[in-house]
Write an enzyme that holds these catalytic residues in place. Sequence first.
Site, PDB file in Angstrom:
ATOM      1  N   LYS A  77       0.860  -1.196   0.000  1.00 58.19           N
ATOM      2  CA  LYS A  77       0.000   0.000   0.000  1.00 58.19           C
ATOM      3  C   LYS A  77       0.894   1.244   0.000  1.00 58.19           C
ATOM      4  CE  LYS A  77      -3.933   1.857   2.687  1.00 58.19           C
ATOM      5  NZ  LYS A  77      -4.803   1.612   3.863  1.00 58.19           N
ATOM      6  N   SER A 152      -9.661   1.376   2.824  1.00 54.85           N
ATOM      7  CA  SER A 152      -8.811   2.143   1.949  1.00 54.85           C
ATOM      8  C   SER A 152      -7.739   1.334   1.243  1.00 54.85           C
ATOM      9  CB  SER A 152      -8.145   3.266   2.741  1.00 54.85           C
ATOM     10  OG  SER A 152      -7.279   2.734   3.742  1.00 54.85           O
ATOM     11  N   SER A 176      -9.800  -0.937   7.064  1.00 58.68           N
ATOM     12  CA  SER A 176      -9.217  -0.704   5.737  1.00 58.68           C
ATOM     13  C   SER A 176      -8.472  -1.879   5.138  1.00 58.68           C
ATOM     14  CB  SER A 176      -8.293   0.518   5.777  1.00 58.68           C
ATOM     15  OG  SER A 176      -9.050   1.690   5.878  1.00 58.68           O
TER      16      SER A 176
END
Lengths: 481, 89
Positions: A77, A152, A176
Amino acid sequence: MNLKISALEFVQEVKNGNISAEDFVAKTLERIQSVDDKLHAFLSVNEEAVDKAQKIDKKVKSGDKVGACFGMPISIKDNMCIKDSKTTCASKMLENFVAPYDATVITKLKEQDAVFIGKVNLDEFAMGLTTEFSAFGPSKNPWNLDYVPGGSSGGSAVSVSAFECIASLGSDTGGSVRNPASFCSIVGYKPTYGLISRYGLISYSNSIEQIGPLTRTVKDAAFMLNIISGLDVNDNTTRDNKNEDYLSEIDSGIVGKKIGIIQEMVGDGIDPAVLSATKDAIVKLEGLGAICEEVSIDMVKYSVAAYYTITATEAGSNLARYDNLRYGYDFSVEGYEFNSYISKARKNFGPEVIRRMIIGGFVPSAGQAGKYFLKAMKVKSKLTKEVDEVFKKYDLLIAPTVPILPFKIGEKIDDPVSLFLIDINTVTANLTGKPAISLPFVISNGLPIGIQLLADSMQDKLLLQAAYALEQTVTLPEVPI
Amino acid sequence: MVTEEEIEHVAKLMRIDVDDHKEFVDKVHAMIDYFDVLDSAGVESEEISMHEIPISNLREDKFIPFNEKLIDKLNNYKGTYIRAPKMST
């Protein structure tokens, strides 16, 4: 070359000489090339990945010591620092920021010969749950390209689900990791708070967020946890797990374990298909020898409001550093007064980040703190007490990861409160610091549904054992891309 | 109930200036209004529990040399100083 293998299968295949890390990584890059135009999981791809894999193959052939990952391609990420690579947080503000150091999780994975295949998409600064708030455009759900992949850590989930890598690291502040894992039909793991170092993770809400793996199988999540967990002198919130081996005894089963079904997470607003999947999961757990009973955790009703109040406050503080003087984009200071310069520079933040910064300034401010921030902290304390009390009677808790099915891109983007409420089942684990896992369970009308299990703090091993047991009862179709 | 003026005041203090003003205020307004649900949680007498972290395991406070000049990575600098805008016009 079969890219649809698990992390443990990959390691075994390379170790046995059946495949080379170089070939696998090269094929993975070809896969990214062929499908990522549609999916937009990646913000950047590591052009040196094949060279790195080649070096690991040489070590394998020469009999040198090789790290546990054996050249496994992993996506990261884009809010975790990899030295000398761009770390954008999916924000225009950090579009050209090159990290000067490695996050601790990156150091650990490098030591174990992982290959970083690329940095993946997220909601800007990890604020969101659909990946629609990325400044570089949304990722798409590989199960249906018109639908959000969750967030996310949406890019992480998409990349694992669509075979663009074997595993990924995401960060979980309010779900997330688990939310996109559920929406993309993979495993998402949020560890006990402090189990994994946050050093090098760009801060959003320090007291709550944790890095976690997204993988194809529960065993792969345990494998990743073995590598990245443990004490870190650079993060004094880390906890000593005494080098726990999360893979060993993972098949211990759950006979006699007591599991609480959280009533506040299966009530109003739940999609019938999600409710039906949850009931099926409970039946399966009972079939495996667990004892399932309904439990009530009253403070869950207030958890979303408490979560957003606390995280916005921490975000307001953390993002105050983005004044474009030390970090930021190319925007000359000439001709500007200090305040007007910063105000203009901050226009490069996206709408959700700006909204949360304003809220983060408002809720703890003089005259408002008692009504909002302090009350949210009290809810957090009471929720933690209630959950601790429940864990005196139960080994595990169960709820659907997300109360609704994945939805269409753009469907909820203009309704922030409706987006808030999607987090209702995931924020409890964050506010209380408990470990939680989302397990792919069923595909309903072409869209994935995940089941969430929670355990008490530092009971990560038990949690993985239970998830593994449930996983063995599930057969899922292959992602249609 | 939070007022628009209060939201605007905080935004100004945080040096946040937005173009589509009304849309921002309306959405922030809706979000903060939702937080009113905390009023019915009945937690007035609850103690805020703090998680204590021992300072005994902090890393040693010593200078660690860094091979590169970090200041070279900045957009606005002069010599060894970060360049900032004037404090007043």
